[in-house]
Design a protein around this motif. Sequence first.
Motif, PDB file in Angstrom:
ATOM      1  N   ARG A  86      32.791   4.125 -73.562  1.00 23.19           N
ATOM      2  CA  ARG A  86      32.499   3.030 -72.432  1.00 23.19           C
ATOM      3  C   ARG A  86      33.639   1.777 -72.816  1.00 23.19           C
ATOM      4  NH1 ARG A  86      26.800   1.671 -74.921  1.00 23.19           N
ATOM      5  NH2 ARG A  86      28.116   1.859 -76.654  1.00 23.19           N
ATOM      6  N   GLU A  88      36.224  -0.708 -72.794  1.00 29.43           N
ATOM      7  CA  GLU A  88      37.410  -1.006 -72.260  1.00 29.43           C
ATOM      8  C   GLU A  88      38.232  -2.002 -72.976  1.00 29.43           C
ATOM      9  OE1 GLU A  88      37.141  -3.372 -68.544  1.00 29.43           O
ATOM     10  OE2 GLU A  88      35.139  -3.936 -69.268  1.00 29.43           O
ATOM     11  N   PRO A 118      41.134   0.479 -69.414  1.00 25.60           N
ATOM     12  CA  PRO A 118      40.106   0.461 -68.896  1.00 25.60           C
ATOM     13  C   PRO A 118      39.344   1.833 -69.675  1.00 25.60           C
ATOM     14  CG  PRO A 118      41.530   0.667 -67.067  1.00 25.60           C
ATOM     15  CD  PRO A 118      42.576   0.582 -68.282  1.00 25.60           C
ATOM     16  N   TYR A 142      32.224  -1.347 -70.413  1.00 29.18           N
ATOM     17  CA  TYR A 142      32.488  -1.503 -69.120  1.00 29.18           C
ATOM     18  C   TYR A 142      31.267  -1.484 -68.226  1.00 29.18           C
ATOM     19  CZ  TYR A 142      34.340  -1.215 -64.406  1.00 29.18           C
ATOM     20  OH  TYR A 142      34.835  -1.324 -63.003  1.00 29.18           O
ATOM     21  N   THR A 150      37.062   2.268 -60.993  1.00 25.51           N
ATOM     22  CA  THR A 150      37.539   1.478 -62.137  1.00 25.51           C
ATOM     23  C   THR A 150      38.906   1.212 -62.096  1.00 25.51           C
ATOM     24  OG1 THR A 150      36.317   3.131 -63.476  1.00 25.51           O
ATOM     25  CG2 THR A 150      37.806   1.960 -64.690  1.00 25.51           C
ATOM     26  N   HIS A 185      37.009  -5.566 -61.724  1.00 22.45           N
ATOM     27  CA  HIS A 185      37.081  -6.120 -63.248  1.00 22.45           C
ATOM     28  C   HIS A 185      35.990  -6.904 -63.642  1.00 22.45           C
ATOM     29  CE1 HIS A 185      41.272  -5.143 -63.861  1.00 22.45           C
ATOM     30  NE2 HIS A 185      41.323  -5.517 -62.406  1.00 22.45           N
ATOM     31  N   ASP A 186      35.386  -6.498 -64.890  1.00 23.78           N
ATOM     32  CA  ASP A 186      34.200  -7.444 -65.544  1.00 23.78           C
ATOM     33  C   ASP A 186      34.470  -8.247 -66.600  1.00 23.78           C
ATOM     34  OD1 ASP A 186      34.420  -5.401 -67.288  1.00 23.78           O
ATOM     35  OD2 ASP A 186      32.377  -4.796 -67.494  1.00 23.78           O
ATOM     36  N   ASP A 261      33.526 -12.888 -69.403  1.00 22.27           N
ATOM     37  CA  ASP A 261      32.941 -11.831 -68.667  1.00 22.27           C
ATOM     38  C   ASP A 261      32.640 -12.336 -67.213  1.00 22.27           C
ATOM     39  OD1 ASP A 261      30.976 -13.568 -70.144  1.00 22.27           O
ATOM     40  OD2 ASP A 261      29.428 -12.270 -69.071  1.00 22.27           O
TER      41      ASP A 261
END
Length: 270
Positions: A86, A88, A118, A142, A150, A185-186, A261
């Motif tokens: 998970r 990134e 990613p 992510y 993604t 993008h997060d 974030d």
Amino acid sequence: MTYYVPRGGLPAQDELTTDRAVFTEAYAVLPRGTMRDIVTSRLPHWRDTRAWVLARPLSGFAETFSQYVVEVGPGGGSDRPDDDPRAEAVLFVVDGAPRLTVAGTDHELRPGSYALLPAGTAWSLHNDSDATATFHWIRKAYEPVDGYDTPEAFVTHEDDVAPEPMPGTDAWATQRFVDPDDVRHDLHVNIVSFEPGGSIPFPETHVMEHGLYVLEGKAVYLLNRDWVEVQAGDFMWLRAFCPQACYAGGPGRFRYLLYKDVHRHARLLP
């Protein structure tokens, strides 16, 4: 460009124990003097490598990310850097010449190199030189969104990313490594720069959690209700909605690597 690089070591017995380290419910400051040999961590599947863990998900501390400063010795590195599918990552090099391999392609990195990796990206990193290599490693789980792909992996250098001045000033600018409107993008990891006399002229209070590592210079930073002196090599954590402002008094530029974030709904349930 100049980047502060921690070297570890241990203070002499005749030095004072007091420093600017502080941990509160709203923010934390880890001064560069806290990054010593005895507080390093070893990472699984990494050879001749040590890390200063600056932030990790923890009750009352960072919620969305972890951040390390990683020092890789000559001949060190990893073919299996992160076993969490998970995770990134953003890597930012501050010293040395590590070799990053992404999906079978080699990238020779140098100070100022930046890589976005990613979740699910196959990557490895090795130091083939006879000197240490040091980089920041920011990790986040992510958060995929239905209907969005993604993001792609990429490697760049800060020399190739033009600073964007903030509205109405030439003294405060941000180097954005991804399109700020790209909702795939997060997380954003940017470089923020202030010329002497530049400032954040109001107490920012917003939903993003922050990690700030000072790459260069010094300033006075507002954290919640406290004005704190910070300098190159210091790390700051700010929880969501912690008021922040800044005044860079000089004599040189003040620059920091900024995590936040972004682009996701607030979670309503665990």
